[in-house]
Scaffold this active site. Structure first.
Site, PDB file in Angstrom:
ATOM      1  N   GLY A 154     -22.627   1.126  27.183  1.00 56.15           N
ATOM      2  CA  GLY A 154     -23.483   0.624  28.268  1.00 56.15           C
ATOM      3  C   GLY A 154     -24.483   1.728  28.585  1.00 56.15           C
ATOM      4  NE  ARG A 155     -27.873  -0.594  33.593  1.00 54.24           N
ATOM      5  CZ  ARG A 155     -26.988  -1.542  33.909  1.00 54.24           C
ATOM      6  NH1 ARG A 155     -25.701  -1.276  33.922  1.00 54.24           N
ATOM      7  NH2 ARG A 155     -27.390  -2.754  34.220  1.00 54.24           N
ATOM      8  CB  ILE A 156     -22.849   5.746  31.865  1.00 53.89           C
ATOM      9  CG1 ILE A 156     -23.358   5.286  33.236  1.00 53.89           C
ATOM     10  CG2 ILE A 156     -22.316   7.164  31.940  1.00 53.89           C
ATOM     11  CD1 ILE A 156     -22.283   5.138  34.311  1.00 53.89           C
ATOM     12  NE  ARG A 176     -17.875  -7.259  25.952  1.00 52.44           N
ATOM     13  CZ  ARG A 176     -18.152  -7.871  27.079  1.00 52.44           C
ATOM     14  NH1 ARG A 176     -17.401  -8.836  27.500  1.00 52.44           N
ATOM     15  NH2 ARG A 176     -19.181  -7.537  27.811  1.00 52.44           N
ATOM     16  CB  SER A 177     -22.658  -6.814  21.984  1.00 51.01           C
ATOM     17  OG  SER A 177     -22.999  -5.896  22.986  1.00 51.01           O
ATOM     18  CB  ALA A 235     -15.065   5.054  32.371  1.00 50.39           C
ATOM     19  NE  ARG A 236     -13.729   2.609  38.679  1.00 52.45           N
ATOM     20  CZ  ARG A 236     -14.886   3.238  38.940  1.00 52.45           C
ATOM     21  NH1 ARG A 236     -15.163   4.405  38.384  1.00 52.45           N
ATOM     22  NH2 ARG A 236     -15.751   2.700  39.775  1.00 52.45           N
ATOM     23  CD  GLU A 265     -10.124   8.357  40.982  1.00 50.96           C
ATOM     24  OE1 GLU A 265     -10.201   8.178  39.755  1.00 50.96           O
ATOM     25  OE2 GLU A 265     -11.090   8.355  41.743  1.00 50.96           O
ATOM     26  CG  HIS A 283     -14.249   9.386  40.793  1.00 49.69           C
ATOM     27  ND1 HIS A 283     -13.509   8.235  40.832  1.00 49.69           N
ATOM     28  CD2 HIS A 283     -15.441   9.023  40.243  1.00 49.69           C
ATOM     29  CE1 HIS A 283     -14.212   7.238  40.332  1.00 49.69           C
ATOM     30  NE2 HIS A 283     -15.393   7.694  39.967  1.00 49.69           N
ATOM     31  N   GLY A 285     -18.638  11.759  39.029  1.00 47.50           N
ATOM     32  CA  GLY A 285     -19.657  11.151  38.155  1.00 47.50           C
ATOM     33  C   GLY A 285     -21.023  10.977  38.800  1.00 47.50           C
TER      34      GLY A 285
HETATM   35  C1  DGY Z   1     -18.978   4.501  40.026  1.00 50.95           C
HETATM   36  O1  DGY Z   1     -20.003   4.401  40.713  1.00 50.95           O
HETATM   37  O2  DGY Z   1     -18.322   3.525  39.666  1.00 50.95           O
HETATM   38  C2  DGY Z   1     -18.569   5.866  39.601  1.00 50.95           C
HETATM   39  O3  DGY Z   1     -17.247   5.894  39.223  1.00 50.95           O
HETATM   40  C3  DGY Z   1     -18.880   6.911  40.632  1.00 50.95           C
HETATM   41  O4  DGY Z   1     -18.688   8.179  40.096  1.00 50.95           O
END
Ligand code: DGY
Length: 318
Positions: A154-156, A176-177, A235-236, A265, A283, A285
């Protein structure tokens, strides 16, 4: 119209809403609001600005009868029951794009920090252990010539790949794509998740959390990593079998891992504090001044649009 903000976020969010005559109340403490308190405080709200630490489930949605829009102050929206909100004609929005650079910068920071043992080297200095240059002191890996595996283009994921490509790496990705432009621009190659895990020197996770990605990177995938691999997750936490990853790190089966997110978390597996081949961050990001202000403004603009009968700028689509 009334908006409730579940935590203190940059004041531009409140200012923008108030400039349109909207009443704004916010939770004054810098900690997650309890569910009961959220339900009580937001009961008159037509708009809600929520954080990724707030679980906006059926119970919350049913308890806020006036709600028209939930603007999540994050790009991830796994904390919200979007399907249920939509079934009640509530629009859910997130904050994509504006935090892409901040998160990609952090992913690259983790790669370099892991690759060059920065945390331990820095602590070594603070512990006043430096006695002068040594041929084998804190040897790490260079990036040139290495294969970077991007999980989730994706973008990130794409922005992280661009940054890492400039270090002379080769990019492969699992998504996926097929991403034609990404492939053209970076000579990136789409591969299976297993192939990515097996052939990458650096693995960076950028998947959203949903039913399909929950624990996707399981024991079987993690076992495929090279002994020199560096594994990064911004990400997660739930997309990875964290316990098994920790076991691999404990047994030195991979070189290093950088964590910005965690399986349970805000709880962090205690084992992580004991490992010297991990970098653990709280966290961060999207934690840049630029991203956090833009996120605040985007949340408010989305709410204003919905209140004015317009489409939100960044509605979540599931
Ligand atoms: C979000 O925005 O989902 C990110 O995890 C923040 O760091």
């Amino acid at each position: 119209m009334n908006v409730y903000i579940t935590r203190k976020i940059p004041s531009s969010a409140k200012e923008l809403l108030e400039s349109k005559g909207i009443n704004v109340k916010e939770y004054p403490k810098d900690k997650p609001i309890l569910k009961e308190e959220l339900i009580r405080n937001a009961k008159d709200a037509e708009g809600l600005i929520s954080l990724l630490t707030d679980k906006i489930d059926k119970e919350v949605i049913d308890s806020l009868p006036k709600l028209k829009v939930i603007a999540n102050y994050a790009v991830g929206f796994n904390n919200i029951d979007v399907k249920y909100a939509n079934s009640k004609n509530i629009t859910v929005t997130n904050t994509p794009d504006i935090l892409t650079d901040a998160t990609a910068d952090l992913a690259v920071t983790l790669v370099l920090t892991c690759a060059r043992n920065i945390i331990h080297a820095e602590k070594f200095m603070r512990d006043k252990k430096f006695e002068g240059w040594k041929p084998k002191l804190f040897l790490g890996y260079e990036l040139r010539g290495k294969t970077v595996g991007i999980i989730g283009a994706g973008r990130i994921g794409i922005e992280t790949a661009k940054r890492l490509k400039s270090f002379g790496t080769k990019i492969i990705y699992y998504n996926r794509s097929k991403k034609i432009d990404f492939e053209k621009e970076l000579e990136a190659k789409k591969v299976t998740l297993k192939k990515l895990m097996k052939t990458s020197d650096i693995i960076s996770v950028h998947l959203p959390l949903n039913d399909k990605t929950n624990c996707l990177i399981d024991k079987e995938h993690l076992d495929l990593m090279k002994s020199s691999a560096i594994f990064i997750n911004t990400a997660r936490g739930e997309v990875v079998d964290e316990k098994y990853l920790i076991r691999l790190l404990k047994n030195k089966k991979i070189f290093s891992a950088g964590f910005d997110v965690y399986f349970e978390e805000p709880n962090v597996n205690n084992e992580l504090y004991k490992l010297n081949n991990v970098v653990i961050l709280p966290h961060l990001g999207s934690a840049s001044f630029e991203a956090r202000s833009k996120m605040a403004e985007l949340c408010s603009q989305n709410i204003i649009n919905i209140f004015n009968g317009k489409r939100a700028l960044t509605e979540v689509k599931i």
